[in-house]
Motif scaffolding. Structure first.
Motif, mmCIF file in Angstrom:
data_model
loop_
_atom_site.group_PDB
_atom_site.id
_atom_site.type_symbol
_atom_site.label_atom_id
_atom_site.label_comp_id
_atom_site.label_asym_id
_atom_site.label_seq_id
_atom_site.Cartn_x
_atom_site.Cartn_y
_atom_site.Cartn_z
ATOM 1 N N ARG A 503 0.934 -1.144 0.043
ATOM 2 C CA ARG A 503 0.074 -0.037 -0.096
ATOM 3 C C ARG A 503 0.836 1.246 -0.021
ATOM 4 N NH1 ARG A 503 -1.749 2.917 3.716
ATOM 5 N NH2 ARG A 503 -0.943 1.575 5.448
ATOM 6 N N LEU A 504 1.975 1.106 0.824
ATOM 7 C CA LEU A 504 2.686 2.490 0.838
ATOM 8 C C LEU A 504 3.522 2.542 -0.280
ATOM 9 C CD1 LEU A 504 4.178 2.306 4.591
ATOM 10 C CD2 LEU A 504 2.319 3.729 3.749
ATOM 11 N N GLY A 505 3.896 1.464 -1.165
ATOM 12 C CA GLY A 505 4.555 1.734 -2.420
ATOM 13 C C GLY A 505 3.726 2.078 -3.265
ATOM 14 N N TRP A 506 2.493 1.903 -3.394
ATOM 15 C CA TRP A 506 1.521 2.357 -4.518
ATOM 16 C C TRP A 506 1.252 3.750 -3.943
ATOM 17 C CZ3 TRP A 506 0.225 2.151 -8.941
ATOM 18 C CH2 TRP A 506 -1.045 2.559 -9.266
ATOM 19 N N ASP A 507 1.309 4.078 -2.854
ATOM 20 C CA ASP A 507 1.046 5.432 -2.688
ATOM 21 C C ASP A 507 2.273 6.374 -3.138
ATOM 22 O OD1 ASP A 507 -1.111 7.254 -0.952
ATOM 23 O OD2 ASP A 507 0.975 8.046 -0.593
ATOM 24 N N VAL A 508 3.350 5.660 -3.048
ATOM 25 C CA VAL A 508 4.530 6.341 -3.277
ATOM 26 C C VAL A 508 4.548 6.694 -4.988
ATOM 27 C CG1 VAL A 508 7.227 6.288 -3.815
ATOM 28 C CG2 VAL A 508 6.391 5.555 -1.601
ATOM 29 N N VAL A 509 4.449 5.664 -5.556
ATOM 30 C CA VAL A 509 3.988 5.730 -7.126
ATOM 31 C C VAL A 509 2.966 6.830 -7.386
ATOM 32 C CG1 VAL A 509 3.123 4.620 -9.155
ATOM 33 C CG2 VAL A 509 4.718 3.453 -7.512
ATOM 34 N N ASN A 510 1.911 7.054 -6.744
ATOM 35 C CA ASN A 510 1.045 8.073 -7.015
ATOM 36 C C ASN A 510 1.551 9.282 -6.681
ATOM 37 O OD1 ASN A 510 -1.657 7.224 -8.027
ATOM 38 N ND2 ASN A 510 -1.791 5.683 -6.359
#
Lengths: 654, 304
Positions: A503-510
């Motif tokens: 989840r955190l990784g995906w938020d970084v991408v966003n």
């Protein structure tokens, strides 16, 4: 040229179009999506059964009915939503009569337009990826419309991918260099955009409702890692006026300029604010430098944009986290900060008056009040019981169960009743630290309310009465502070261990997408370019490089292509012959690519009998050299002959 | 052109009027040791052309009229019991000749067709366990009516590939037709034909034709033609390596006919329609009524 399409050919058109229309359909009235699907289905049936076109009058009726329906739905035919609805409908109507290749190409271009139009609705990374897919589909469809064999998929996808790959560097180049304007050329009003967030007033229950939402309010990154969650009081609306039930902000702030002083080293942070359709821009601490946005900083440290925040906004602020401000309190402001509705909450007033009368001084009164919250059995809960008309009394002496807005409200009431100027601040507290991307994610569920009291010689001081009742709220966040049974359902699974890094990784991408792609505005562009090369960061240099670069790119590709075409012509004999052909071409005698040299010689010799001898000699020599076994020594004489060949334009009959 | 060949050409040209290009192609085909398929409607002079070729080249000549009840033994021959000697003796069939005119080949059953086509490929026939050499040179000139006509067995693609060239005669033009109508009966003229060449001499010419020089530049052109047919989605399948070789041999023979010692692109262009016409087939779903694929191919491929 009209002909009926076979089912596979039609699928090449329908599938990419459907890919483009589908995301729009979610935002458009349902009948439109159904109508589109019905017409597409009918077209497939028609292709399978070889049915004739619907009669012209019927097509006309369908178009008129559709136009009227769109108008009835939106009350207009212009504007982004209605315009998109109209295009979607017309694309379906055009399908009804698509037989000529021109119709098909036209439809594909409408598809491209719809594709771009979707970015008015949604600019997230996922939808961009989806649109890239749809764009590939449309391009393949365009290629398929020029190819005879409908069933082969790869022969269409391959050139599509090649095209996109070739276009990619140019797109990146244009994206980076095309001058960004500080103000957009036009503004798009987002229609009926529902959003959650803080409002300009606060009643009991407001913040606890926000706590249910996982929506992101803002993301922030600091230039230092040395940040404690307890320092993160994101200041939003400052609420001054109390009517016994709700606190309100005021349009016109008590006069006075921002004054204050900071201690220690200021920190710099960058905030990406999600659109909340209100004016305020969240701040942390006392700013030393504000970016040049169309916004004003009021004396109560509320930073108000002149227009509501309708789009994601990015700003960088330097501020002291440890500061004092508002040391001088003028009479009007003081009066406002002490005002209370008459005749309400007598017990609270009496309690406050007893503290004030004991003559211990303002600072001690504040401590007293906090002590009161700590000492009495107050409970931090999301489900407080309903309060009566005497809301503050009810809360302080009967129920003693409440959420941050109850504590802030009751505390400020007590302070004002005790003669200490005080106000309610709403905003966000804390946030989730994303270690992968080194930034903080602040969500609606981090919404918070606290108080500020004014003490002589110290100015406005932040006091968080909730922290007195439930210190974990500030240190560990709202989840930890609430009793297990009361934690909002979406929050429980949310932090499940193994999913958290994903989840955190995906938020970084966003976050990066928002920061670098969507947030690539004029300021960031200059910043980025000046980091590349300082001389680049001005408009003229940008424009020059833009023109030069795109020109080079396009001509470079074309040149590469031509080079590959002519690489086989590199041997000296054919180069000589090419020269010869060029000379003849100037007379209007152009050699076709498929024309053999002997045939060409015969044709030109007939056209120009005066040159026949020379042409024949040169051609024979060339053919002998290139195809026969003539010795290469004759190359020189071929060269000489061709050099001497200087035909005049007018002689003979052409 | 070689004077003997020129005489032969002139003689045939006097019999089959107004078709010099096709006659040249026939000669080139025979020079390249290929078999020839003449395809056209009845009555345009297919048989006459075949006759004239055989007679002019001085080769011995048999004609087999293909019908639906023709059996392989009718072509190859059979061993027949001889009462006088009390033994089986082999009676050779009409295939034992230097030039075979297989008339209306597509009327025979596939079994009989393949008996002939095997002989074409091997240059020998095997009858009842004994392999017998066919005479040299050995040519098959087959004629067939276009497939559109009723009661025919179209040759499969693999067998079409055995023919080096397929030519079409077409109707004579106005003046040739007038000469035809005014002139003598063609059959009578055929009887007066003289052999212009000897078999040995012709075989020497075949040898010479094979040594005609094909430069790299020409092979580039040839290969780009072949590649185009393989890459183009309009064709069901591209030209085979055998077809490529056939194209080169035919172009060499054409250059030899022109008296040149090297092949130039025009030679390839001249023979290409006849060599690839029966080998290229449009892909499924492509309109097969497209006029002349070979001519379009030539227009699309640039000469490097």
């Amino acid at each position: 040229m009209r002909r009926q399409y076979s089912v596979p050919e039609l699928l090449w058109l329908l599938v990419p179009l459907a890919l483009v229309v589908a995301p729009h359909a979610a935002n458009l009235p349902i009948w439109l999506g159904l109508a589109w699907a019905a017409i597409a289905g009918w077209c497939l049936l028609r292709a399978a059964r070889r049915l004739p076109l619907p009669p012209r009058w019927l097509r006309t009726v369908i178009v008129i009915v559709g136009l009227v329906a769109v108008f009835a739905q939106f009350g207009t035919l212009v504007g982004p939503r209605a315009g998109v609805a109209l295009l979607v409908f017309l694309s379906a109507a055009k399908l009804l009569e698509t037989e000529a290749p021109r119709d098909r190409t036209g439809l594909i271009f409408v598809g491209y337009f719809l594709l771009v139009a979707y970015f008015l609705e949604d600019q997230s990374l996922l939808s961009a990826a989806y649109m890239l897919l749809a764009m590939l589909g449309l391009t393949a469809s365009l290629i398929a419309s020029q190819m005879p064999e409908p069933k082969a998929v790869w022969p269409k996808l391959r050139p599509t991918l090649m095209l996109v790959l070739q276009a990619l560097p140019l797109a990146v180049f244009l994206f980076l260099l095309f001058p960004r304007l500080s103000a957009p050329l036009w503004t798009m009003k987002q229609e009926n955009l529902a959003s959650t967030g803080l409002s300009d007033q606060m009643q009991p229950g407001d913040v606890s409702r926000l706590i249910q939402s996982n929506e992101i309010a803002l993301r922030a990154s600091f230039d230092t890692r040395d940040i404690e969650p307890g320092q993160l009081y994101w200041r939003g609306p400052v609420l001054w006026d109390f009517d016994g039930r709700s606190w309100r902000t005021v349009r016109r702030v008590p006069d006075g300029k921002v004054d204050g002083e900071g201690r220690g080293q200021p920190v710099t942070y960058r905030i990406i604010l999600e659109p909340h359709r209100q004016h305020w821009l969240f701040l942390l601490g006392l700013p030393t430098a504000l970016p040049a946005l169309p916004a004003d900083l009021r004396s109560d440290l509320l930073w108000l944009a002149r227009a509501p925040v309708d789009q994601r906004l990015q700003y960088t602020v330097s501020a002291w986290l440890d500061y004092r401000h508002g040391l001088d309190l003028d009479a009007a402001t003081r009066a406002r900060a002490l005002e209370l509705p008459r005749g309400l909450n007598p017990r609270a007033r009496a309690l406050a008056a007893s503290w004030a009368d004991s003559g211990i001084g303002d600072a001690a009164v504040v401590q007293r009040a906090l002590h009161h919250f700590r000492g009495e059995p107050f409970v931090y809960t999301l489900q407080p019981p309903a309060l009566g008309v005497q809301a503050v009394d009810d809360f302080l002496f009967n129920t003693r169960r409440g959420f941050c807005e109850h504590y802030a409200s009751a505390f400020v009431f007590l302070m004002r009743a005790a003669g200490i100027p005080a106000r309610v601040i709403t905003g966000y507290q804390g946030g989730e630290y994303n270690a992968v991307g080194n930034y903080w994610i602040v969500r609606q569920r981090d919404a918070h309310a606290w108080a500020e009291v004014w003490l002589a010689g110290e100015g406005w001081r932040r006091v968080d009465p909730t922290a007195a009742v439930s210190p974990t709220r500030v240190e560990l966040g709202v989840d930890a502070a609430l009793p297990a049974a009361e934690r909002p359902a979406p929050l429980i699974d949310f932090d499940a261990g193994w999913l958290a890094p994903v989840r955190l990784g995906w938020d970084v991408v966003n976050y990066r997408w928002n920061l670098w792609v969507l947030g690539y505005n004029d300021v960031r562009q200059r910043e980025f370019l000046s980091r590349l090369a300082p001389w680049l960061a001005n408009l003229n240099a940008m424009l020059w490089l833009l023109g030069l670069g795109s020109g080079l790119f396009i001509f470079g590709l074309a040149g590469l292509y031509l080079l590959r075409q002519t690489r086989t012509r590199q041997d000296p004999i054919s180069r000589q012959y090419t020269r010869f052909c060029r000379k003849l071409a100037r007379l209007g005698l152009v050699r076709e690519a498929h024309e053999g040299p002997a045939d060409f010689a015969r044709r030109t010799a007939t056209a120009r009998p005066d040159l026949a001898d020379e042409i024949m000699r040169i051609s024979q020599l060339y053919v002998g050299l290139r195809y026969g076994q003539a010795s290469t020594e004759q190359t020189a004489s071929l060269q000489a002959l061709i050099r001497r060949f200087r035909p005049r334009k007018t002689a003979g009959t052409v | 052109m070689n004077p003997q060949l020129q005489q032969a050409f002139d003689q045939i040209n006097r019999i089959v009027l107004g078709k010099p290009h096709q006659i040249r192609l026939c000669l080139a085909c025979l020079l390249a040791r290929g078999h020839l398929l003449i395809e056209d409607a009845p009555g345009v002079g297919k048989t006459t052309l075949a006759h004239a070729l055989a007679a002019t080249l001085g080769l011995d000549f048999h004609r087999i009229q293909f019908t639906s009840d023709l059996l392989p033994a009718d072509i190859l021959g059979a061993a027949i019991y001889d009462r006088a000697s009390g033994q089986f003796s082999f009676h050779p069939g009409p295939i034992f000749a230097q030039v075979i005119l297989a008339d209306e080949i597509n009327r025979a059953s596939p079994k009989s067709q393949s008996a002939l086509l095997e002989a074409m490929e091997e240059g020998q026939v095997t009858i009842e366990g004994v392999t017998r050499e066919l005479p040299k040179p050995f040519f098959v000139i087959a004629t067939q009516n276009p497939i559109e006509q009723a009661g025919v067995f179209p040759l499969p693609e693999s067998q079409l590939d055995r023919f080096l060239m397929r030519i079409r005669l077409g109707y004579p033009d106005h003046s040739a037709e007038r000469a035809l109508l005014k002139g003598e009966n063609r059959r009578d003229l055929l009887g007066q034909l003289q052999a212009m060449l000897q078999p040995d001499g012709f075989m020497a010419m075949q040898q010479a034709a094979q040594t005609i020089h094909a430069s790299d530049a020409l092979l580039d052109y040839l290969q780009s033609l072949i590649d185009t047919t393989r890459r183009d989605a309009r064709f069901g399948s591209g030209l085979s390596p055998r077809a490529g070789l056939a194209l080169l041999r035919a172009a060499q023979a054409w250059a030899y006919l022109a008296g040149r010692d090297f092949v130039q692109p025009e030679d390839v262009q001249a023979v290409l329609p006849a060599v690839v016409g029966h080998r290229l087939h449009p892909a499924a779903g492509v309109d097969s009524a497209e006029p002349d694929w070979a001519a379009r191919l030539l227009l699309e491929v640039a000469i490097p």
